[in-house]
Design a protein around this motif. Structure first.
Motif, PDB file in Angstrom:
ATOM      1  N   ASP A 105       0.870  -1.183   0.000  1.00 21.28           N
ATOM      2  CA  ASP A 105       0.000   0.000   0.000  1.00 21.28           C
ATOM      3  C   ASP A 105       0.905   1.231   0.000  1.00 21.28           C
ATOM      4  N   HIS A 168      -1.561   1.754   9.288  1.00 22.72           N
ATOM      5  CA  HIS A 168      -2.029   0.421   9.698  1.00 22.72           C
ATOM      6  C   HIS A 168      -0.990  -0.636   9.365  1.00 22.72           C
ATOM      7  N   ALA A 199       1.964   0.209   7.085  1.00 24.23           N
ATOM      8  CA  ALA A 199       1.685   1.243   6.085  1.00 24.23           C
ATOM      9  C   ALA A 199       1.597   2.568   6.846  1.00 24.23           C
ATOM     10  N   GLU A 201       1.250   6.582   6.760  1.00 19.25           N
ATOM     11  CA  GLU A 201       0.629   7.467   5.771  1.00 19.25           C
ATOM     12  C   GLU A 201       0.183   8.802   6.361  1.00 19.25           C
ATOM     13  N   GLU A 232       2.491   7.848   1.456  1.00 18.30           N
ATOM     14  CA  GLU A 232       2.442   6.571   2.178  1.00 18.30           C
ATOM     15  C   GLU A 232       3.485   5.607   1.633  1.00 18.30           C
TER      16      GLU A 232
HETATM   17 MG    MG Z   1      -3.080   2.706   3.751  1.00 20.93          MG
END
Ligand code: MG
Length: 248
Positions: A105, A168, A199, A201, A232
């Protein structure tokens, strides 16, 4: 429950991350005045599928597209549409790639054509806050060290940090534990351990921190209409320090 990944799993996430980075680089080039975000979405989906991947976002809780495209005062989760990008816009592009059952991600914010110095500064500070956060991704640090790195840097530049949306864990699913807020005191929260993949961000607003969901029930906007930027990366915590997985 925080799922720690084996070195082999981290390699698989990195494979997805390579496809994702190449996709984001391609989209950043393609995002020019006159182009619609729907066109960017089509480019992204065909690119990801051509590399054997699946666009993770498509169908996630009913999300209708392969990318989130969020211009100007839209913070995140924009559904690509037919409005043409214009000179001076800033655009957040968020992409998820699933490859061999593992998920990466990442997001970037890009200027469309020539942007104001103020808009460029917001994007630069947001990107730098992510780099500072990544430096905190070390065994025995805490999630709060990541959070504090983002908040202290962004607020020192007069910006504010979105509170209601957070980073997350990621890897086997797009959203895993722990939550990774972009605000909060250092030294608090879950301890960072080898094999955790996060991840991270930062979502940084030029004005106040408050956001609201728009009429399509997806797009999130700043309440005061100020510009917002988003970067991110997917990052693994290894014995040797942080390893960014969403790079070529
Ligand atoms: Mg994300």
């Amino acid at each position: 429950m925080i799922i720690r990944k084996s070195p082999a799993e981290i390699e698989l996430i990195a494979e997805a991350g390579k496809v994702l980075r190449a996709c984001l680089d391609m989209l950043a080039e393609a995002a020019q005045p006159g182009v619609t975000t729907k066109e960017l979405d089509r480019l992204a989906e065909s690119f990801i599928r051509s590399r054997g991947g699946v666009p993770t976002f498509k169908g996630y809780r009913g999300f209708p597209a392969s990318i989130c495209a969020s211009p100007n005062d839209m913070v995140v989760h924009g559904i690509p549409g037919v409005t043409k990008l214009k000179n001076g816009d800033i655009l957040g592009i968020d992409v998820g790639v699933t490859l061999k059952d593992y998920v990466a991600d990442a997001a970037v914010s890009v200027g469309i054509g020539a942007v104001t110095d103020e808009a460029q500064a917001l994007m630069d500070v947001t990107q730098r806050s992510l780099e500072l956060a990544i430096e905190q991704c070390r065994v025995d640090n805490r999630v709060g060290d990541i959070s504090h790195a983002v908040q202290s840097y962004a607020e020192a530049h007069g910006y504010s940090v979105v509170r209601t949306l957070v980073g997350h864990g990621v890897g086997r699913e797009m959203h895993e534990d722990p939550q990774v807020p972009n605000f909060g005191p250092p030294g608090h929260g879950p301890r960072l351990l080898e094999g955790m993949v996060l991840a991270i961000e930062p979502m940084i607003n030029m004005g106040g921190p408050d956001v609201e969901v728009g009429p399509d029930n997806w797009a999130v906007y700043t309440v005061d209409g100020s510009l917002s930027a988003h970067f991110e990366h997917t990052v693994a915590i290894t014995a040797d320090g942080p390893r960014v997985l969403t790079v070529c």
